[in-house]
Design a protein around this motif. Structure first.
Motif, mmCIF file in Angstrom:
data_model
loop_
_atom_site.group_PDB
_atom_site.id
_atom_site.type_symbol
_atom_site.label_atom_id
_atom_site.label_comp_id
_atom_site.label_asym_id
_atom_site.label_seq_id
_atom_site.Cartn_x
_atom_site.Cartn_y
_atom_site.Cartn_z
ATOM 1 N N GLY A 162 -19.292 -35.618 -28.502
ATOM 2 C CA GLY A 162 -20.589 -35.424 -29.153
ATOM 3 C C GLY A 162 -20.710 -36.356 -30.350
ATOM 4 O O GLY A 162 -19.809 -37.159 -30.630
ATOM 5 N N GLN A 163 -21.820 -36.236 -31.071
ATOM 6 C CA GLN A 163 -22.048 -37.117 -32.239
ATOM 7 C C GLN A 163 -20.933 -36.968 -33.275
ATOM 8 O O GLN A 163 -20.319 -37.950 -33.702
ATOM 9 N N LEU A 164 -20.680 -35.714 -33.674
ATOM 10 C CA LEU A 164 -19.682 -35.477 -34.720
ATOM 11 C C LEU A 164 -18.283 -35.818 -34.227
ATOM 12 O O LEU A 164 -17.490 -36.432 -34.947
ATOM 13 N N GLY A 165 -17.998 -35.427 -32.982
ATOM 14 C CA GLY A 165 -16.679 -35.700 -32.410
ATOM 15 C C GLY A 165 -16.386 -37.187 -32.385
ATOM 16 O O GLY A 165 -15.276 -37.626 -32.732
ATOM 17 N N LEU A 215 -11.173 -29.787 -21.699
ATOM 18 C CA LEU A 215 -11.240 -28.407 -22.204
ATOM 19 C C LEU A 215 -12.681 -27.914 -22.205
ATOM 20 O O LEU A 215 -13.504 -28.359 -23.019
ATOM 21 N N ASP A 216 -12.965 -26.998 -21.279
ATOM 22 C CA ASP A 216 -14.265 -26.324 -21.262
ATOM 23 C C ASP A 216 -14.106 -25.051 -22.092
ATOM 24 O O ASP A 216 -13.375 -24.133 -21.700
ATOM 25 N N VAL A 217 -14.772 -25.017 -23.240
ATOM 26 C CA VAL A 217 -14.528 -23.895 -24.165
ATOM 27 C C VAL A 217 -15.053 -22.556 -23.650
ATOM 28 O O VAL A 217 -14.745 -21.514 -24.217
ATOM 29 N N TYR A 271 -23.680 -26.120 -27.679
ATOM 30 C CA TYR A 271 -24.855 -26.261 -26.823
ATOM 31 C C TYR A 271 -25.981 -26.575 -27.791
ATOM 32 O O TYR A 271 -26.414 -25.716 -28.551
ATOM 33 N N THR A 272 -26.428 -27.841 -27.841
ATOM 34 C CA THR A 272 -27.360 -28.258 -28.899
ATOM 35 C C THR A 272 -28.791 -28.508 -28.414
ATOM 36 O O THR A 272 -29.631 -28.960 -29.197
ATOM 37 N N ALA A 273 -29.052 -28.244 -27.125
ATOM 38 C CA ALA A 273 -30.419 -28.446 -26.611
ATOM 39 C C ALA A 273 -31.278 -27.247 -27.033
ATOM 40 O O ALA A 273 -31.370 -26.241 -26.317
ATOM 41 N N VAL A 330 -33.150 -18.906 -29.741
ATOM 42 C CA VAL A 330 -31.934 -18.549 -29.000
ATOM 43 C C VAL A 330 -30.754 -19.357 -29.542
ATOM 44 O O VAL A 330 -29.665 -18.834 -29.767
ATOM 45 N N TYR A 331 -30.997 -20.659 -29.762
ATOM 46 C CA TYR A 331 -29.943 -21.539 -30.304
ATOM 47 C C TYR A 331 -29.445 -21.008 -31.654
ATOM 48 O O TYR A 331 -28.236 -20.841 -31.864
ATOM 49 N N GLY A 332 -30.374 -20.729 -32.567
ATOM 50 C CA GLY A 332 -30.002 -20.254 -33.905
ATOM 51 C C GLY A 332 -29.233 -18.937 -33.838
ATOM 52 O O GLY A 332 -28.234 -18.747 -34.552
ATOM 53 N N SER A 387 -27.470 -17.833 -31.281
ATOM 54 C CA SER A 387 -26.148 -18.045 -30.678
ATOM 55 C C SER A 387 -25.196 -18.670 -31.701
ATOM 56 O O SER A 387 -24.010 -18.335 -31.750
ATOM 57 N N LYS A 388 -25.720 -19.566 -32.549
ATOM 58 C CA LYS A 388 -24.860 -20.205 -33.552
ATOM 59 C C LYS A 388 -24.429 -19.188 -34.621
ATOM 60 O O LYS A 388 -23.290 -19.224 -35.088
ATOM 61 N N LEU A 389 -25.335 -18.300 -35.009
ATOM 62 C CA LEU A 389 -24.980 -17.284 -36.004
ATOM 63 C C LEU A 389 -23.893 -16.361 -35.455
ATOM 64 O O LEU A 389 -22.921 -16.033 -36.144
HETATM 65 N N1 NAP Z 1 -27.599 -32.224 -33.742
HETATM 66 C C1 NAP Z 1 -28.169 -31.635 -34.779
HETATM 67 O O1 NAP Z 1 -29.269 -31.989 -35.215
HETATM 68 C C2 NAP Z 1 -27.469 -30.506 -35.473
HETATM 69 C C3 NAP Z 1 -28.083 -29.895 -36.575
HETATM 70 C C4 NAP Z 1 -27.410 -28.855 -37.226
HETATM 71 C C5 NAP Z 1 -26.164 -28.457 -36.776
HETATM 72 N N2 NAP Z 1 -25.600 -29.056 -35.690
HETATM 73 C C6 NAP Z 1 -24.271 -28.604 -35.245
HETATM 74 O O2 NAP Z 1 -23.369 -29.648 -35.499
HETATM 75 C C7 NAP Z 1 -22.320 -29.630 -34.527
HETATM 76 C C8 NAP Z 1 -22.174 -31.011 -33.932
HETATM 77 O O3 NAP Z 1 -23.410 -31.362 -33.313
HETATM 78 P P1 NAP Z 1 -23.580 -32.698 -32.473
HETATM 79 O O4 NAP Z 1 -24.943 -33.214 -32.741
HETATM 80 O O5 NAP Z 1 -22.398 -33.565 -32.676
HETATM 81 O O6 NAP Z 1 -23.564 -32.087 -30.991
HETATM 82 P P2 NAP Z 1 -23.566 -32.883 -29.622
HETATM 83 O O7 NAP Z 1 -23.697 -34.340 -29.852
HETATM 84 O O8 NAP Z 1 -24.530 -32.190 -28.718
HETATM 85 O O9 NAP Z 1 -22.073 -32.619 -29.103
HETATM 86 C C9 NAP Z 1 -21.665 -31.392 -28.607
HETATM 87 C C10 NAP Z 1 -20.566 -31.662 -27.605
HETATM 88 O O10 NAP Z 1 -20.113 -30.417 -27.066
HETATM 89 C C11 NAP Z 1 -19.885 -30.619 -25.686
HETATM 90 N N3 NAP Z 1 -19.884 -29.360 -24.948
HETATM 91 C C12 NAP Z 1 -20.947 -28.624 -24.540
HETATM 92 N N4 NAP Z 1 -20.523 -27.546 -23.847
HETATM 93 C C13 NAP Z 1 -19.170 -27.608 -23.837
HETATM 94 C C14 NAP Z 1 -18.156 -26.800 -23.272
HETATM 95 N N5 NAP Z 1 -18.445 -25.707 -22.562
HETATM 96 N N6 NAP Z 1 -16.860 -27.148 -23.463
HETATM 97 C C15 NAP Z 1 -16.540 -28.278 -24.148
HETATM 98 N N7 NAP Z 1 -17.453 -29.100 -24.681
HETATM 99 C C16 NAP Z 1 -18.759 -28.768 -24.539
HETATM 100 C C17 NAP Z 1 -21.029 -31.519 -25.265
HETATM 101 O O11 NAP Z 1 -20.754 -32.110 -24.020
HETATM 102 P P3 NAP Z 1 -22.023 -32.570 -23.108
HETATM 103 O O12 NAP Z 1 -22.835 -33.502 -23.939
HETATM 104 O O13 NAP Z 1 -21.356 -33.206 -21.947
HETATM 105 O O14 NAP Z 1 -22.742 -31.298 -22.789
HETATM 106 C C18 NAP Z 1 -21.036 -32.519 -26.408
HETATM 107 O O15 NAP Z 1 -20.144 -33.577 -26.189
HETATM 108 C C19 NAP Z 1 -22.699 -28.544 -33.527
HETATM 109 O O16 NAP Z 1 -21.995 -27.385 -33.838
HETATM 110 C C20 NAP Z 1 -24.177 -28.327 -33.761
HETATM 111 O O17 NAP Z 1 -24.574 -27.012 -33.433
HETATM 112 C C21 NAP Z 1 -26.207 -30.082 -35.047
#
Ligand code: NAP
Length: 289
Positions: A11-14, A37-39, A62-64, A125-127, A129-131
């Motif tokens: 993901g972006q942060l990863g 690793l599927d969490v 799940y960020t969608a 739903v997203y908010g 689930s995150k809480l």
């Molecule tokens: N993006 C934002 O604007 C935003 C804002 C506030 C907070 N956040 C939080 O910041 C954190 C990082 O966000 P991000 O933008 O880096 O997210 P991201 O780019 O969507 O990355 C999330 C990663 O998790 C993976 N993933 C999804 N389901 C999984 C599973 N079952 N097992 C293992 N990996 C799985 C995704 O893989 P796939 O892509 O293959 O599904 C993706 O690589 C998240 O906790 C998010 O909630 C994000």
């Protein structure tokens, strides 16, 4: 040498974390992807977190946000249930966990930046689930830090910055919401903060202090302001028009005001935070290269 496990490195942060690791000589890092690793699988989580890691960084989510409204089950599995599995497995090996959450845990009715102890009231739903994920992690492994962030973008993956660059090139005119206020956050800055927290603990400079923290870049913007800044920096001449949220309906409601107060993380971890426009410029410079 201390051992760090980074879950969800695609993901972006990863990916931002991964990009920083070549500069790190104070720990060894293991990265997992959805393939390794599927969490949502407790068995896979238990198997991966049976080795002795000192720190675990969870970047999966799940960020969608809109899709989650029709996909509650999967959003909950990834964002909430998985945090119980990760927390329990981490506790068994005495690992400290850093997890990332969102400004969408708030309803957005505040008129001043949110502090960590403000009442949560997620509207999507997203908010929700995150809480739940925050609570599940802290309940299963109290030795955890949850960092709530907002409006994340980076050079990796799909995000608002890249979308606005593309649309700015494709269209002569663009409508963007001006009545949702928050702060853009460069994932690279957040990745550096996470490493700073871990390094400070390893070096016995600042102890790992469990709890919830807020982190975004400094300053405040609307999506409209953010778009104008992106286009200005990229030299894009597109007529961007400010519109109200009611004129751009989405399946998931967003908080109208979700600026985060960052005093706690700045004081605890003795850091300065870059201004959002400076970080945006840095990201765009990297994208240009
Ligand atoms: N993006 C934002 O604007 C935003 C804002 C506030 C907070 N956040 C939080 O910041 C954190 C990082 O966000 P991000 O933008 O880096 O997210 P991201 O780019 O969507 O990355 C999330 C990663 O998790 C993976 N993933 C999804 N389901 C999984 C599973 N079952 N097992 C293992 N990996 C799985 C995704 O893989 P796939 O892509 O293959 O599904 C993706 O690589 C998240 O906790 C998010 O909630 C994000």
């Amino acid at each position: 040498m201390k051992k760090v496990l980074v879950i969800g490195s695609e993901g972006q942060l990863g990916q931002e974390l991964k990009s920083l690791i070549p500069t790190v000589d104070w720990a060894t890092f293991t990265f997992t992807t959805l393939d390794t690793l599927d969490v949502t699988s407790k068995e896979q989580v238990d198997a991966m977190i049976s080795e002795n890691y000192d720190f675990i960084i969870n970047c999966t989510a799940y960020t969608a946000v809109d899709k989650a409204e029709d996909d509650q089950e999967l959003a909950n599995k990834v964002n909430a249930d998985a945090l119980t599995s990760i927390g329990q497995a981490a506790k068994a090996i005495k690992a400290k966990v850093i997890h990332v959450s969102t400004d969408y845990v708030f309803d957005g009715k505040n008129h001043r930046p949110y502090i960590e102890s403000d009442a949560t009231n997620p509207q999507s739903v997203y908010g929700k689930s995150k809480l739940l994920g925050e609570e599940n992690l802290i309940n299963s492994n109290p030795n955890s830090i949850v960092i709530r962030t907002s409006w994340l973008y980076s050079t990796y993956g799909n995000n608002f910055v890249k979308t606005m660059i593309r649309l700015g090139h494709e269209r002569d005119e663009l409508n963007v919401i001006f009545d949702q206020i928050g702060t853009p956050t460069y994932a690279y800055d957040l990745a550096k903060v996470i490493l700073h927290i871990i390094q400070s603990d390893i070096a016995s400079k600042i102890q790992f202090t469990p709890g919830v923290y807020h982190y975004s870049n400094e300053g405040v913007a609307s999506w409209y302001d953010f778009t104008l800044a992106i286009h200005k920096e990229k030299g894009i001449s597109c007529n961007v028009k400010p519109i109200e949220t009611k004129d751009y309906p989405t399946p998931a409601p967003r908080p109208q005001y979700s600026v985060l107060n960052k005093a706690k993380i700045k004081e605890t971890y003795q850091m300065e935070i870059p201004y959002w426009l400076d970080s945006l410029k840095q990201c765009l410079k990297k994208l240009n290269n």
